[in-house]
Motif scaffolding. Structure first.
Motif, PDB file in Angstrom:
ATOM      1  N   MET A  18       0.822  -1.222   0.000  1.00 15.01           N
ATOM      2  CA  MET A  18       0.000   0.000   0.000  1.00 15.01           C
ATOM      3  C   MET A  18       0.853   1.268   0.000  1.00 15.01           C
ATOM      4  O   MET A  18       0.318   2.371  -0.040  1.00 15.01           O
ATOM      5  N   LEU A  19       2.181   1.106   0.119  1.00 14.35           N
ATOM      6  CA  LEU A  19       3.035   2.289   0.220  1.00 14.35           C
ATOM      7  C   LEU A  19       2.918   3.152  -1.026  1.00 14.35           C
ATOM      8  O   LEU A  19       3.148   2.697  -2.141  1.00 14.35           O
ATOM      9  N   GLU A  20       2.548   4.394  -0.805  1.00 14.68           N
ATOM     10  CA  GLU A  20       2.352   5.348  -1.896  1.00 14.68           C
ATOM     11  C   GLU A  20       3.617   6.177  -2.031  1.00 14.68           C
ATOM     12  O   GLU A  20       4.100   6.719  -1.051  1.00 14.68           O
ATOM     13  N   ARG A  21       4.170   6.221  -3.227  1.00 13.61           N
ATOM     14  CA  ARG A  21       5.371   7.026  -3.418  1.00 13.61           C
ATOM     15  C   ARG A  21       5.013   8.344  -4.090  1.00 13.61           C
ATOM     16  O   ARG A  21       3.970   8.470  -4.687  1.00 13.61           O
ATOM     17  N   GLY A  22       5.889   9.323  -3.961  1.00 13.93           N
ATOM     18  CA  GLY A  22       5.542  10.598  -4.572  1.00 13.93           C
ATOM     19  C   GLY A  22       6.667  11.600  -4.542  1.00 13.93           C
ATOM     20  O   GLY A  22       7.844  11.244  -4.602  1.00 13.93           O
ATOM     21  N   LEU A  23       6.267  12.833  -4.432  1.00  9.40           N
ATOM     22  CA  LEU A  23       7.189  13.972  -4.426  1.00  9.40           C
ATOM     23  C   LEU A  23       8.288  13.764  -3.376  1.00  9.40           C
ATOM     24  O   LEU A  23       8.042  13.259  -2.299  1.00  9.40           O
ATOM     25  N   ASN A  24       9.497  14.222  -3.691  1.00  8.72           N
ATOM     26  CA  ASN A  24      10.592  14.180  -2.731  1.00  8.72           C
ATOM     27  C   ASN A  24      10.878  12.780  -2.206  1.00  8.72           C
ATOM     28  O   ASN A  24      11.220  12.607  -1.052  1.00  8.72           O
ATOM     29  N   ASP A  25      10.700  11.801  -3.076  1.00  9.54           N
ATOM     30  CA  ASP A  25      10.964  10.433  -2.657  1.00  9.54           C
ATOM     31  C   ASP A  25      12.328  10.287  -2.015  1.00  9.54           C
ATOM     32  O   ASP A  25      12.492   9.561  -1.052  1.00  9.54           O
ATOM     33  N   ASN A  26      13.294  10.990  -2.581  1.00  7.06           N
ATOM     34  CA  ASN A  26      14.642  10.845  -2.039  1.00  7.06           C
ATOM     35  C   ASN A  26      14.731  11.375  -0.618  1.00  7.06           C
ATOM     36  O   ASN A  26      15.594  10.969   0.146  1.00  7.06           O
ATOM     37  N   PRO A  44       3.011  10.205   0.943  1.00  8.87           N
ATOM     38  CA  PRO A  44       4.433  10.554   0.924  1.00  8.87           C
ATOM     39  C   PRO A  44       4.709  11.953   1.460  1.00  8.87           C
ATOM     40  O   PRO A  44       5.782  12.213   2.002  1.00  8.87           O
ATOM     41  N   THR A  60       1.778   5.627   5.403  1.00 10.07           N
ATOM     42  CA  THR A  60       1.977   4.647   4.336  1.00 10.07           C
ATOM     43  C   THR A  60       1.358   5.149   3.039  1.00 10.07           C
ATOM     44  O   THR A  60       1.913   4.982   1.958  1.00 10.07           O
ATOM     45  N   HIS A 106       3.566  13.497  -8.060  1.00  4.76           N
ATOM     46  CA  HIS A 106       2.759  12.308  -8.258  1.00  4.76           C
ATOM     47  C   HIS A 106       1.473  12.512  -7.471  1.00  4.76           C
ATOM     48  O   HIS A 106       1.488  12.705  -6.272  1.00  4.76           O
ATOM     49  N   VAL A 131      12.256  10.946   1.403  1.00  2.77           N
ATOM     50  CA  VAL A 131      11.304  10.167   2.177  1.00  2.77           C
ATOM     51  C   VAL A 131      11.849   8.785   2.510  1.00  2.77           C
ATOM     52  O   VAL A 131      12.209   8.505   3.638  1.00  2.77           O
ATOM     53  N   ASP A 132      11.940   7.933   1.531  1.00  2.21           N
ATOM     54  CA  ASP A 132      12.263   6.541   1.818  1.00  2.21           C
ATOM     55  C   ASP A 132      13.621   6.121   1.294  1.00  2.21           C
ATOM     56  O   ASP A 132      14.215   5.165   1.757  1.00  2.21           O
ATOM     57  N   GLU A 133      14.084   6.823   0.278  1.00  3.52           N
ATOM     58  CA  GLU A 133      15.274   6.347  -0.413  1.00  3.52           C
ATOM     59  C   GLU A 133      16.518   6.961   0.183  1.00  3.52           C
ATOM     60  O   GLU A 133      16.482   7.992   0.814  1.00  3.52           O
TER      61      GLU A 133
END
Lengths: 214, 242
Positions: free
Chosen positions: A121-129, B45, B42, B8, A131-133
């Motif tokens: 269900m994890l939603e990725r988006g803006l500023n991913d770097n 983001p 979750t 996104h 956030v999670d990466e």
């Protein structure tokens, strides 16, 4: 880096030294993870043991419990340093989250509930770097952390105070409001303003203000 | 920022308040609130980025804090570390406290059509959302209790509400989080659909109406019971959460 120090203005040099200090601590964690480096552990312990204990005491734990828990946290660092990713978090951030989570564990007997990065269900988006990466490089993270430190240093005193009390003292906004003799609403709005000005000073794009949101 | 052009679209328009994210970062929330916050994070983001920043603010304060005096020297602590390596196999609890009590997830292998929910919530459910033992509460409203059910602990539950159902106008207790998982509802504050969270304090009073074609499923945590207006509201108050 030290070779350039002479041509860098004093204020910036100070910031650079801080970053080098942070880098040294990150490298120490990596060394513990790589080969249980005892000298590196001594650096980490000397730097963080008292600070972590101070966090636990500030949160209202009594001396013996705080000491015991701090030692457990240091043991967790020793054992789990392998999972530390220097491109993902500063050493102090990684250690803060361990201390916070271990304290929660101790208080209520089960773990803090967190996002799981393998959640379908994890939603990725803006500023991913952000956030999670892992940031593109350790240098990018160091710059990001440096900007955050600068933003924190420049926070208006009344905003910094409520943030500090939130992290290092009371349990709730109500506690903090009572200590400062302020309405709870004022405490909350100072927290909001603080986070907004940190993000503005760090020039993080705000998805809230994007035409696609709201 | 140029990245704004490539946003996104998550469709989420109602986010957690900064003070709630801060309370999460400082470790001041109850378990029920943590479940709602982690579930929203979750799906969002944008809030996750803020939460991560707030973790690093914690690092900043650790870095800036005055050091208390540890009882052991680094050398003495190292001795303990070496000793723990020897007995490590007997004692996995300290080492894995982040992972050890992750509950197995009842609907991890559900069919694709099953309604999915974020893992922080899914791990606490005995079955997938469509197969839960829902209990009827009032006309058009069912609940699945996640908390103790005791009033003094505040609410922690899932609600499933049929389309068109209108809840009675009510004010909130101290603090209440409502995360929409499926379907949607509207009230004076706007429209809330999947992923949206209503982060409400005592100053809010609202009268939600379910406006989706399918039932609205929402996760609710509050640290004090909501107060309903009017006599009928008072009668059903013990039963409804949002």
């Amino acid at each position: 880096m030290p070779a350039h120090a002479a041509v860098i203005p004093a204020s910036q040099r100070n910031r650079l030294l801080n970053e080098l200090g942070r880098d040294e601590l990150s490298q120490a964690l990596v060394a513990i993870g790589d080969n249980r480096d005892e000298a590196a552990f001594s650096i980490i312990y000397t730097h963080f043991a008292g600070r972590v204990k101070s966090f636990l005491l500030g949160k209202g734990m009594e001396e013996n419990t705080a000491e015991e828990l701090m030692q457990e946290i240091m043991l967790i660092i020793w054992r789990r340093a392998e999972s530390y990713d220097p491109g993902k978090a500063a050493a102090s951030t990684w250690i803060f989250t361990i201390a916070r989570n271990r304290r929660i564990d101790h208080l209520r007997g089960n773990s803090r509930i967190e996002v799981e990065l393998d959640d379908a269900m994890l939603e990725r988006g803006l500023n991913d770097n952000l956030v999670d990466e892992t940031l593109e490089s350790e240098t990018a993270l160091a710059q990001h952390t440096g900007k955050m430190y600068e933003a924190m240093d420049n926070l208006p005193p009344e905003q910094k105070q409520v943030m500090h009390l939130s992290y290092f003292r009371g349990q709730s906004h109500g506690d903090i409001a009572e200590w400062l003799g302020l309405p709870v609403g004022t405490v909350k709005s100072r927290i909001r303003l603080a986070l907004q000005s940190i993000r503005t000073n760090m020039q993080i794009g705000d998805a809230d203000s994007s035409p696609f949101e709201n | 920022m140029t990245t704004q052009n490539t946003v996104h679209k998550t469709g989420i328009s109602h986010h957690l308040a900064e003070e709630t994210l801060t309370a999460y970062a400082t470790g001041s929330l109850s378990e029920a609130f943590e479940v709602v916050v982690a579930s929203h994070l979750t799906m969002c983001p944008c809030c996750r980025e803020k939460a991560k920043l707030l973790d690093s603010v914690g690092g900043y304060f650790v870095e800036q804090s005055d050091s208390a005096i540890p009882a052991l020297t680094a050398t003495e602590m190292l001795k303990k570390c070496r000793l723990s390596d020897v007995v490590q196999l007997d004692d996995r609890t300290t080492e894995q406290n982040d992972q050890s009590d992750k509950r197995p997830c009842a609907h991890e292998v559900t069919r694709e059509t099953a309604l999915r929910v974020p893992l922080p919530l899914a791990r606490r459910l005995p079955a997938s959302v469509d197969n839960l033992p829902w209990k009827p509460l009032a006309r058009g409203i069912e609940q699945f209790e996640l908390g103790t059910g005791s009033k003094k602990d505040g609410a922690f539950k899932l609600l499933r509400i049929q389309p068109g159902t209108q809840l009675i106008e009510h004010e909130h207790g101290d603090h209440e989080l409502t995360l929409v998982l499926h379907g949607s509802y509207s009230d004076s504050l706007g429209r809330y659909s999947a992923g949206d969270v209503a982060d409400l304090g005592p100053e809010h009073s609202h009268k939600p109406v379910i406006d989706s074609d399918e039932p609205c499923i929402a996760l609710i945590a509050s640290n004090a019971p909501a107060r309903y207006k009017g006599l009928v509201g008072k009668l059903i108050q013990p039963f409804v959460g949002i």
